[in-house]
Structure formats: structure tokens, C-alpha cells
Design an enzyme around this catalytic site. Structure first.
Site, PDB file in Angstrom:
ATOM      1  N   ASP B 311      26.188 -57.878 -29.708  1.00  0.00           N
ATOM      2  CA  ASP B 311      25.366 -57.165 -30.683  1.00  0.00           C
ATOM      3  C   ASP B 311      24.001 -57.815 -30.746  1.00  0.00           C
ATOM      4  O   ASP B 311      23.894 -59.030 -30.704  1.00  0.00           O
ATOM      5  CB  ASP B 311      26.025 -57.233 -32.068  1.00  0.00           C
ATOM      6  CG  ASP B 311      27.076 -56.156 -32.219  1.00  0.00           C
ATOM      7  OD1 ASP B 311      26.861 -55.054 -31.651  1.00  0.00           O
ATOM      8  OD2 ASP B 311      28.101 -56.397 -32.873  1.00  0.00           O
ATOM      9  N   THR B 382      10.531 -49.881 -52.504  1.00  0.00           N
ATOM     10  CA  THR B 382      11.655 -49.005 -52.833  1.00  0.00           C
ATOM     11  C   THR B 382      11.899 -48.094 -51.645  1.00  0.00           C
ATOM     12  O   THR B 382      11.002 -47.835 -50.838  1.00  0.00           O
ATOM     13  CB  THR B 382      11.379 -48.122 -54.060  1.00  0.00           C
ATOM     14  OG1 THR B 382      10.336 -47.206 -53.718  1.00  0.00           O
ATOM     15  CG2 THR B 382      10.987 -48.940 -55.260  1.00  0.00           C
TER      16      THR B 382
END
Lengths: 550, 696
Positions: B311, B382
Site C-alpha cells: 500500500d 471544513t
């Protein structure tokens, strides 16, 4: 060493070095059916195949291959046995021994050819098997080569035998026979010639189709001579030149076999470490034998021993022949091995005891080598930290089991046969010389039969029920306890997926691998017999130097 | 348990004491028969003992025969001891693991009612409640709640880990302790089949099955043994041929004990004695790296691996992206851009944010400023705004700085009336193409430029991959990135191949494709969706933090959950095979010297002239004192070499990542040539010592 010996050595090595590779590749091409020339031979092949009703494109499984091989040999044996008993009136045990010996490319002879066999059986039995048995050995090599080379199809036994006969053995033996005839080797349909000598005596000389049989016995690693004394007989081997030719013929096809193998597995470079290991063993043996034969010994008051050697040939030429014939599992002789110096005897026996893999018999030398390659690959594969693989195929328990049994069974058989002969009165009563030489005679007989060599350390009277039977079993084990595992290995390998090579894969075409292979042969093959060899030839050597003989 | 401590002592007192006892206990014929080579030695020892006994009764006890017998027994005991030492570490570990399991009770939920039951009574599918300081009774999945858990009993790692329901961190292990909160666990393992149970039986070696290569090697050794049995057994009848001419000298020394001594010296006892210790220690070395292999076969397969699936995140790159460059727009200096970027990031505690501050400091010596005095208001990132930044109340106006995703920041600046510089979009695309993440920085309406965030390749990983390549192992990077980014990172890290936009299915397909070409594949994974790939891979290492499904599917579990472990696993596998090969070579090569010691001794007086030496005396090239001292020296050497090689068998031969030919050359020089030479020296020294002790 005389200058003529040097020339002979030079020609011997040069010719073989020049011919080995091209001949090997030619043989490989023939097996593919892609014979470069000889269109008319291909026509014959086609006709034979059609007549025999064999489907040339149908490949066999390893079991079918084994059954075909055993059938081929069994039929040949039945025919030969009945003819030997029926025509020449041989005893059952001598006929059995002779049959088994010829069918297995051993050509151990417990009899004297010219007086025991007729020209008919010499030609229809001996010569036929002289062709059939090397072709059998080669078919086994061709088959395992296909398996190792990654082909899905293992080939057809019948086609392999036919092609090897047609394209390799027949043409080569024809050429050699013609050359030999020009040099004075006999080739006639007659049986005996009576010569009136200028004194009162007349002499009966057995004659016959000698040259043709000598050619194939040399080329086909057979060794069974027309005459009992084999190529020491002036009518089999009249001159130094025929001696050289016959000597080269001994090794001609065996030295080509590693190249055939490498070509058939499509990796030419693989031949070199194999040839290298064989050559080292051969040259070391030859050097020891040549040295030993040219040394005077205290037992003969410092003289060089010429007893048992032909005065026509130098001691060196005799040493060369005896090394070549034991290395190649041929077994023909141009002098009596029994009479050679103990160290030469050591070399002769060692050549046979390592499993006849120093070039070895046709096919059998190379497939015997594959056993050692498998062991060497296994040990070295572990040492580099990977599951061992050879030509991309993993060497696992099955292969090790088969390879080790093919090494173990013949080795143990040699020891057991020699021990039986040593233990039983029926065995020891045949020994001509007491002491270490007698031990050598027994060991030699065991090594020669199990190794399918067939040469004899004369001195042991082997035409007895005991020896004929015991050695027949030895020959059978030596032949089929190797062939069957080899075929099974081929069957197992051909089913495996090929692992692509990477930097972690151990290359087997390197100098290092050749060295390792050499070590494995010496240690596994030779250490088994070191104690017996010490008691036989090595003791005799020491005693000779001390002036003692029995 | 202290598996994380790397200090490695073979011979701690407790292990030695225990293993000496075990060595004697293993004299049981039922144990001995499992190792054919050593069983031959065992039988030989018994035979010699009987000979000694008969001699004693007949009042002709012979010190030489007794000595041989004693050393043969030592040979057997040393082999037993080697195995016992190898098992000793595992047993010690098993004891501490057992302690974690002992006597736990469980709070089973049945129809919403809790009941206390012994943990052994739990069945698969039961629900249990675990709260603070409860020991989790068995393996299971968290189905409700979140908790911090102390897994040190299993992993040796004392920092607590979080386990929560759903997702990839739901698996809990029996024997671990809940530190806070309350969870409900659904039991997934039956009694006796938990991770802890399996680990105990693995480290104890109870379930140790011989691996394929070990079986093949055993066959080879057995065959060699048979050959030497034949060679020794036929020696007497063959030597007897010489009796008519040599008299009793031919066979007088070939007594049963001497022949057994010869046989024991010739058969491959060194490797035979150490074979099982090597196998056990392979498991142990894995454990010391905190990897639990479920079978020896898996370790061996690790040595054969051709392809590693790794990975990207965590293995090849550090988990986070770092700022590596400031690319200003025309008319803006890099320093101005860096200054604004730093201001926007000062309060950004994400690794990316901190890396911007660090880069600004490195490039332009811009130090962090005290922001509270400037009446700064930080705008956090955000998911909706996709940017972060700061509003500074600097007289006479407000200064708003934003950094974030290109689209978001450009839209924000344009809303404030800014214009987009023509160079901006190409720059953004260029950064993306190079495998980076572009962050656009705007100071009010002014778009200043781009911060180049990049995946940072771990230190030394490139070298590691080069080593792997030299060993013939290909590395494949697996990442969710798009192909362009993936290619750039792959090139930088030096992997051989990559799978971009990887899905679990793509991983599985890749593994199958490689396997079809005959390659062995290793991978490491944690999620439930990794399970099929882990099961398909030849070596599947599941992270301990992963799901129960992943841990079940893999054939190893990495307790540290460190993806780089895969490379260690391969090394241990290779080392295991190398150790076996090296000791086999050593063992076989030893025979040469032993022959030169024993053969001249066996036939010392053969054809000896009245005042001279025997016909084979010249074989005594070591000049050993007497036939008896020669044979005894060889037997003693043969026994002692087992002891001498125990540390090597347990540690494994030293391993370097080189090409196969180099490795072979090195090992052949050490163990092949060494195996030829060492016994000559050793036997001679022992002989000299025996003579010095008055032995003749």
C-alpha cells in the site's frame, strides 16, 4: 610419454572438441523431426512409421512411455534369449545374462564371443541390441529433456528410437565400419579360416562380420566385442590408427549428449557447466591412469608393467582407452583391466561407481547427470534462500524422492552384490587372485554391471550360475531403477507451472554451479565407495610400491 | 510478554534449565523416531550400550567402547537439546500468553440481560459486554460502542488502541483489556480456536507441521543415511576378502561399536540434529519481529515471494503530504507567497499545515509570529468550504488569507472581485501531474500562487526496493490515487509497478494474474475488503489493527501493524531456507575429513611389515596418534559440532540482499569450504587433547 602419445592425445581431444557441439545440435534437430539433410532418410522414416501404424504426432504420458520402453526391451530380450539357447545352445543362465546384458546397453560378457556365438547370433542378436539399447537410453534422455524444456508433450518412444537409429547410429556406424575396414578390420560372412603354419601346426582363426559390430559397439557405448578379448584382438583393432579411431568413437556420441540436452531444453549455455564437470573428472582420471601406467613399480623390479597390454599400443594409449571406456559405460577394452596398475584400476572403478555420468552411456550418462543436477540444485537453491527450482520448475519432495532413489538403489546394489559375492563360497571360489586384487575383481564386476558398463576385470570366472544370475539382477537394477525414476521425474516436472526466472533464481549455467555439481558427484557418488576402494586398489597400490603382490 | 525488546539471549538460565530437562525427556523412542537420521544414532547408542553391558558382565569392560558409547549418547542428547532450546523461548512466551487467558469470565448478553459465565462457555455469535478494566473474553467484533483497549498482552505495545463498531477497526482479541468506555462484542471464535489459543500452540511448536522444503530435505538426508548404512554394513564382508592374505588385521578392528561410530560420523547428523531447531527458530524469529505466522509453510513461502503488493500510504510514503514548493504567480514574489501561506497555516495543526510553516521557515527564515496580538481569527478547514485560513484585524482594514483546494479558493477570490491570473490553472494542473496536491493561496482578492503538497517517500525505502530487486523481488504499489499521480510517486519511490485507483477487486485480479504467471505474491492488508486478496495471496500479512475477517484470511498477523514488515517477513523466510542449505552443505562436506580420520584407523595394521606401518597408514594425513584416539576424536568432533552450531541454527545464517549467485558463492565458501577444513582442524585438536590427557 612418447611423442606419438602426445599426437594421439592431441588428435583425440581436438576431434572430440570440434565435433561435440555440432553433433549434439544435429542430434537435437533430428529429434524435433527437423533433420537438416537426408530427405531420403525422412522418406524411410515416414514409411516405417506408416507400416508400424504409429501415430507420429501422438505424445505419450510418462507411464505410456515407460510401458513402451519396457515392451520394446522385453520383446528384444525374448527374441535374443530364444536364439541364444536355440541356435548356439547356451546354458539358460549364460543366455539370460547375455540377453539382459545386451538389451540394457551393458554388454557384460561371461563368455568369449568368437567361440561361443555364431555369426548369425552375433549379427541378429548382439548387433541388433547394440543399436536398440543405446536408442532406448537416448529416448529416455529426449523425453526428460522435453519435460525440463517446458514442452507439454513428452514425445513418443517409438519415434525417438526410430529417429535416433536412422539419423544418428546407422550413418555414424556405417562411416566408422568403412574406415575400419580400410585399416584391416575384418568384415566377412565366413566363420573360420584355417592357416597352415610353416611348422607342422595349423591354426584356426575365427572370422566374421567384425568391422560392423566393432563400429556400433564403440559408437553405441555397448562394448561387447566380436572376440572375447575385445579390441585387444588384432582383427578388431589392428593398428594405432584404428585404436585412435575406436577411442574417439567411444566418446563421440556421449560428449555430444550434454549439447543435445541443452539444445532440447532450448538453453544452449546449460551444456557448459555439465560438460565442464564431466571433463574435469575425465581429465583427472586420465592423468592418474597415465601417470600410473608409466611408472615402474617395485613389484616388477622398477619395470613398467606391460602384462595384459597390447605391445602394439603404448601404455598411455591403453590408459586412455581404459579411462574412456569406463567413463562412458562402454566397456570395450584394448587391454586387460585386471593387469593395469592398481591406481588405474582405482580410476576405472571410480568412473563406474559415480554412476557412469562422466559422459556416460548414450542418453544414460546425461540423464544420470540430471539426477546429480537435481541434488545440486536442491542444496544450492536452499543456500540462496528460495525453494529450489530448475529451469523454472520447483524441485520438491517428489523429485528429491525419485532422484535420490535413482542414486541410492544402484549404489546400494553395488555394495550388496559385491558383499554377496564376498560372503558366499559360490562367489569367492571364482576369484583368481587373493588379497586386495580379489576384492577389486568382485567390486569391479558389481560396478560394471550395475553401471551398465560391461567391461570386466578379468580374473573373475563369472560364467557360473551364481554370477550369471546375480549379475543379471545387478544389470537390471542398474538400468531400470534409474530409467523409471527419470521418466517419473519427467512426468512430475511437466505438470508444474513454470516460475519465471528473476535475480533471486539461481542460474545453473555458471562456473560456480559446475563446481558445485562436481562436488556433489564426488561426495555423493564417490564417498560411498571410498572404504572399499581403499581396501582394494589403494591397498594394492601401497603393496606394489613395497614390492608385495599376491 | 516482551517480544518488542530486541535484546536476544539464547541461553537465559531458565531456558537452559528447562531445555536440559527436555533434552533428557526427548529420549523417549516415540519422540526419537520422528527424526530418522537421529533415530539411527539413537539405535546405535542403544546397541553400543548393550555391547558395553555384555562386556561388563563378561568382565572385559573396555574403556574405548565405553567412551564411544558415552559420546554417541551425547550426540543424541545434543540434538535433543538443540530442539529443546529452540522450543524453550516459545514455551516461555506461551506461559505468559496463558496467563492472559487464564480464568476470565464474560458478561454475556441474553435477551438484553447480562449474565456472568466462564469465558470457555462462550459460543460463536454470543454477545458480551465489556467495560473499563474488563478482560475481553474471546475474539470478536465490536458491534456497539467505542473503547480504548490495552493490547500489550498480545502485541507487547503498551500504548492503548481504539476499537469501534463498524469500519476496519472493529476486531478485538481475547485476552486484551478494555481501558475505557463500554463496548458490546459479538464473539467470532470458538473456545480453543481464538487468536490467543492459536498463538500459544504455535509458539509451543505443538502444531508444528513440517514444511514442504523441510520434507524434501529430510528425504535427501534419509537417502544419504541409507547409502552410508549400506557402505558401513558391507564393510565387514568386503574386508573379509582380505583375511586369507592379511590375517586378522583385515577385520580385527571392525567391532560393532567401531562400525556404529563410523556410521554416525558419516550420516548427516549435524543437519539432522539441527533441522527441527531451525524450523522452530524461524517461527521464533518472526515472533521477535512481532509477526505471528499461522504456519511454518507461510514463512517458507515468504522466502519464495516474487511480487510484493505494498500500500502506498504508510508503506512507501509517510502517511501525510508535505509542502515542498511555493509557486508564485507573476508579479508576486515567492517570499510574499510563503509569508501569506505561513500566516494561513500557523494555526493549522494538520501535518500538511505544519509542513507549510516548516517550509516557509526553511526557505525564507520566516518565523512563526505571535498571532494573538493581531486579533487573528482562524478559519478552520471544513469539508464544505474546502479551505482554511486566517482573518487578521490589522488597521485600517481586515486582511483575509485563504489556502485550499484550487476551485474553492479561486471562487472565493473572484467573489471578492479578484481576477484569476492566466498562469494559475496551468500551474495547478502541472502540480497535479507531478503527483502532488496543489493548494491555492489568496490574500483577499489577490491570488498569490500555489503551494505544492507532495507525498513524501519514506527515507531509505528506495534503497530497500533496490535490495529487493537484487533479490529478484518485484514491488507493486497499490494506491487510490489517479494514474498520473500514482505514476509520479511510483517513479520516485522506485517501485517496479503500480495499481492506481485501486479497488479490492483490482488487487485480487492483480494477485491472480501474477500467480497465473507462476509468481508467488505477498501482500499486507487490514480491511474487511482486503480479506479476499489476503486469502488469495501466497503470503498474506494481516495487520493486528485490522478486522477479524482480514486476520482470518491472512496467513500471518503483524502485531505492530507496520506495513513495512512485509520486507522483514521475506528476509526471515529466505534466512530459514539458507540456514538449512548451509548446514546441509557443512554436514556433508564434513565426511571427507572423517573418512581420513577413521579409515586409516580401521585398517591400521593391514599388511603391516614387522617394523613398518600398515598399507593404508598414508591415509592418516592428520597424523592422529592411535587408531582408538582417531575414532574417538571423530566421534567427539561429530557430537561437539552440533553444540557449536546451535546458535547459528537459532539465529540463522547472516543474510544480505544480493543476487543468487553471490549468495551461493558466499555460503559455499563459508559452509562448503569451511565444512571441508574445520573437521580436519577440529579432529586433530581433539586428538592432541586426548593424547595430552593420557589417552592412547
Amino acid at each position: 610419454m612418447q611423442s606419438s602419445d602426445l599426437v594421439a592425445f592431441g588428435v583425440f581431444f581436438l576431434v572430440l572438441a570440434a565435433v561435440a557441439r555440432p553433433l549434439g545440435h544435429y542430434v537435437a534437430a533430428c529429434m524435433d523431426g527437423s533433420t537438416p539433410t537426408f530427405a531420403w532418410l525422412r522418406w524411410i522414416e515416414g514409411q516405417v512409421v506408416r507400416l508400424a501404424g504409429v501415430d507420429p504426432d501422438r505424445s505419450m504420458s510418462w507411464k505410456e512411455f515407460a510401458i513402451a520402453l519396457l515392451m520394446f526391451n522385453a520383446v528384444g530380450a525374448v527374441v535374443m534369449f530364444s536364439m541364444l539357447v536355440g541356435i548356439d545352445g547356451l546354458s539358460w543362465h549364460l543366455a539370460m545374462n547375455t540377453t539382459i546384458s545386451f538389451v540394457t546397453n551393458t554388454n557384460w560378457q561371461s563368455y568369449s564371443g568368437e567361440t561361443t556365438l555364431s555369426a548369425t547370433t552375433q549379427m541378429l542378436c548382439c548387433s541388433v541390441q547394440n543399436f536398440a539399447s543405446p536408442a532406448t537410453g537416448f529416448a529416455v534422455l529426449a523425453m526428460i529433456s522435453r519435460a525440463i524444456g517446458g514442452r507439454a508433450e513428452l514425445g513418443s518412444f517409438w519415434i525417438d528410437v526410430l529417429r535416433f537409429l536412422l539419423y544418428v547410429l546407422l550413418p555414424l556406424s556405417l562411416i566408422l565400419a568403412v574406415i575400419l575396414v580400410t585399416q584391416g578390420v575384418l568384415q566377412t560372412a565366413g566363420a573360420t579360416v584355417t592357416i597352415d603354419h610353416v611348422g607342422a601346426a595349423t591354426q584356426t582363426v575365427h572370422v566374421g562380420p567384425v568391422a560392423s559390430q566393432v563400429a556400433i559397439k564403440q559408437l553405441g557405448t555397448n562394448g561387447g566385442g566380436y572376440y572375447g578379448v575385445n579390441s585387444a584382438h588384432p582383427l578388431e583393432n589392428p593398428t594405432s590408427l584404428t585404436n585412435l579411431f575406436e577411442c574417439i568413437a567411444l566418446l563421440l556420441i556421449p560428449v555430444a549428449m550434454p549439447f543435445t540436452y541443452a539444445r532440447m531444453i532450448k538453453r544452449d549455455a546449460q551444456a557448459w557447466p555439465i560438460v565442464g564437470a564431466m571433463l574435469v573428472l575425465f581429465v583427472v582420471g586420465l592423468s592418474v591412469a597415465s601417470w600410473a601406467e608409466t611408472q615402474g613399480t617395485a613389484a616388477l623390479g622398477g619395470q613398467i608393467s606391460m602384462e595384459g597390454k597390447e605391445a602394439r599400443f603404448s601404455p598411455i594409449a591403453s590408459a586412455l582407452w581404459s579411462t574412456a571406456t569406463t567413463a562412458t559405460s562402454n566397456g570395450s577394452v584394448n587391454g586387460m583391466h585386471d593387469s593395469f596398475m592398481p591406481l588405474t584400476g582405482f580410476v576405472q572403478m571410480m568412473n563406474m561407481l559415480v554412476g557412469e555420468v562422466i559422459f556416460g552411456g548414450i542418453g544414460s550418462g546425461m540423464y544420470g547427470m540430471i539426477l546429480f543436477i537435481i541434488v545440486a540444485v536442491f542444496i544450492s537453491g536452499l543456500m540462496v534462500g528460495r525453494t529450489p527450482e530448475y529451469m523454472g520448475r520447483k524441485i520438491e519432495a517428489t523429485e528429491i524422492k525419485l532422484a535420490m532413489s535413482a542414486i541410492l538403489i544402484p549404489n546400494v546394489t553395488i555394495l550388496l552384490v559385491a558383499s554377496l559375492a564376498a560372503l558366499l563360497p559360490a562367489g569367492t571360489s571364482s576369484i583368481a587372485n587373493p588379497g586386495p586384487h580379489g576384492l577389486s575383481e568382485i567390486l569391479y564386476a558389481a560396478a560394471s554391471t550395475v553401471g551398465n558398463n560391461g567391461s570386466a576385470f578379468a580374473g573373475l570366472a563369472t560364467n557360473t550360475v551364481f554370477y550369471n544370475s546375480l549379475l543379471s539382477v545387478a544389470i537390471l537394477i542398474g538400468r531400470y531403477a534409474v530409467i523409471l525414476p527419470i521418466l517419473a521425474i519427467a512426468g512430475s516436472l511437466s505438470k508444474k507451472t513454470v516460475v519465471p526466472a528473476s535475480a533471486g533464481t539461481l542460474p545453473t549455467d555458471t562456473f560456480l554451479f559446475g563446481l558445485l555439481l562436481l562436488m556433489v558427484i564426488v561426495i555423493v557418488g564417490a564417498l560411498t565407495f571410498f572404504p572399499v576402494l581403499a581396501l582394494g586398489p589403494l591397498v594394492e597400490h601401497s603393496l606394489f610400491n613395497a614390492g608385495i603382490s599376491f | 510478554m516482551s517480544t518488542t525488546t530486541s535484546s536476544f539471549s539464547l541461553f537465559t538460565t531458565s531456558i537452559v534449565r528447562q531445555s536440559l530437562l527436555d533434552a533428557v525427556r526427548k529420549l523417549d523412542p516415540r519422540v526419537q523416531v520422528k527424526n530418522p537420521v537421529m533415530f539411527i544414532v539413537y539405535l546405535g547408542s542403544i546397541a553400543c550400550t548393550i555391547v558395553c553391558g555384555v562386556d561388563l558382565v563378561a568382565n572385559r569392560a573396555d574403556i574405548f567402547t565405553t567412551q564411544i558409547t558415552i559420546w554417541l549418547w551425547f550426540t543424541v542428547l545434543f540434538a535433543n537439546w538443540a530442539e529443546a532450546v529452540a522450543e524453550g523461548r516459545g514455551k516461555a512466551q506461551a506461559r505468559s500468553l496463558r496467563a492472559a487467558r487464564a480464568g476470565t469470565t464474560a458478561r454475556r448478553l441474553r435477551n438484553g440481560v447480562e449474565e456472568i459465565v466462564a469465558s470457555t462457555e462462550l459460543n460463536v455469535g454470543d454477545m458480551v459486554v465489556c467495560e473499563r478494566s474488563d478482560v475481553i473474553p474471546s475474539d470478536g467484533d465490536v458491534v456497539e460502542g467505542i473503547a480504548s483497549i490495552d493490547e500489550s498482552a498480545i502485541t507487547g505495545e503498551s500504548a492503548p488502541v481504539i476499537r469501534e463498531s463498524g469500519g476496519d477497526r472493529c476486531a478485538v482479541t481475547g485476552g486484551t483489556v478494555v481501558l475505557s468506555d463500554r463496548i458490546i462484542v459479538r464473539i467470532t471464535a470458538a473456545t480453543g480456536g481464538t487468536f490467543l489459543d492459536r498463538m500459544i500452540s504455535l509458539v509451543e511448536g505443538a502444531q508444528r507441521q513440517r514444511t514442504p522444503n523441510e520434507i524434501a530435505l529430510s528425504i535427501l538426508l534419509l537417502a544419504l543415511t541409507f547409502i552410508f548404512v549400506a557402505a558401513v554394513a558391507t564393510l565387514l564382508p568386503l574386508a573379509n576378502v582380505l583375511t586369507p592374505t592379511a590375517g586378522s588385521a583385515a577385520t580385527s578392528f571392525l567391532t560393532l561399536p567401531v562400525l556404529i561410530a563410523l556410521l554416525v560420523c558419516l550420516i548427516p547428523t549435524t543437519i539432522g540434529a539441527l533441522l527441527s531447531a531451525i524450523g522452530i527458530s524461524g517461527m521464533d524469529r518472526m515472533l521477535r519481529r512481532n509477526v505471528v505466522a499461522k504456519s511454518g509453510k507461510a514463512i517458507e513461502a515468504a522466502g519464495d515471494v516474487d511480487v510484493l503488493l505494498l500500500d502506498k500510504t504508510g508503506t512507501i510514503t509517510l502517511g501525510n503530504r508535505m509542502a515542498v514548493d511555493f509557486i508564485p504567480m507573476p508579479g508576486v514574489s515567492a517570499r510574499e507567497l510563503a509569508d501569506a501561506a505561513q500566516l494561513a497555516s500557523l494555526a493549522d495543526e494538520t501535518p500538511e499545515g505544519r509542513s507549510v510553516v516548516v517550509l516557509a521557515k526553511e526557505r525564507f527564515e520566516l518565523r512563526g509570529r505571535e498571532m494573538s496580538s493581531s486579533h487573528a481569527v482562524f478559519i478552520p478547514f471544513t469539508a464544505h468550504s474546502r479551505m482554511s485560513g486566517v482573518d487578521l484585524d490589522v488597521a485600517p482594514s481586515m486582511r483575509s488569507i485563504r489556502k485550499g483546494a484550487a476551485d474553492a479558493v479561486i471562487a472565493w477570490a473572484e467573489r471578492l472581485g479578484g481576477a484569476t491570473p492566466a498562469a494559475l490553472r496551468p500551474t495547478v494542473e502541472n502540480v497535479a501531474r507531478m503527483g502532488g496536491t496543489p493548494l491555492v493561496v489568496a490574500d483577499g482578492a489577490l491570488l498569490l500562487g500555489v503551494i505544492h503538497l507532495k507525498d513524501v517517500i519514506k527515507d531509505g525505502i528506495r534503497t530497500r526496493f533496490e535490495q529487493l530487486r537484487r533479490m529478484g523481488i518485484r514491488t507493486v504499489m497499490v494506491t487510490g490515487d489517479n494514474p498520473i499521480t500514482a505514476a509520479a510517486i511510483a517513479a520516485e519511490a522506485g517501485v517496479d509497478d503500480f495499481i492506481a485507483e485501486a479497488t479490492p477487486e483490482a488487487k485480487l485480479a492483480k494477485i491472480r494474474a501474477e500467480q497465473q504467471r507462476g509468481r508467488l505474491v505477498a501482500m499486507i492488508g487490514d480491511g474487511t475488503n482486503d480479506a479476499p486478496a489476503l486469502a488469495q495471496a501466497d503470503v498474506g500479512v494481516a495487520m493486528n489493527t485490522g478486522t477479524q475477517a482480514a486476520r482470518e484470511a491472512g496467513n500471518m498477523v503483524d502485531l505492530d501493524s507496520n506495513p513495512t514488515k512485509l520486507i522483514d517477513v521475506v528476509e526471515v523466510g529466505k534466512q530459514l531456507l539458507m540456514t538449512r542449505g548451509a548446514l546441509t552443505t557443512f554436514s556433508i562436506a564434513n565426511d571427507v575429513a572423517k573418512y581420513f580420520a577413521i579409515l586409516p584407523a580401521l585398517f591400521a595394521g593391514l599388511y603391516a611389515t614387522p617394523h613398518g606401518s600398515g598399507a593404508l597408514a598414508w591415509l592418516n594425513i592428520m597424523g592422529l596418534a592411535t587408531p582408538r584416539s582417531a575414532i574417538l576424536s571423530a566421534v567427539i568432533f561429530n557430537a561437539l559440532v552440533i553444540i557449536a552450531l546451535i546458535p547459528l541454527a537459532l539465529r540463522g545464517v547472516s543474510y544480505r540482499s544480493r543476487g543468487a549467485n553471490d549468495v551461493l558463492l558466499r555460503n559455499l565458501l563459508i559452509f562448503g569450504v569451511g565444512g571441508l577444513v574445520v573437521p580436519f582442524v577440529g579432529i586433530k585438536l581433539i586428538d592432541m587433547l586426548l593424547v595430552a590427557l593420557g589417552w592412547r
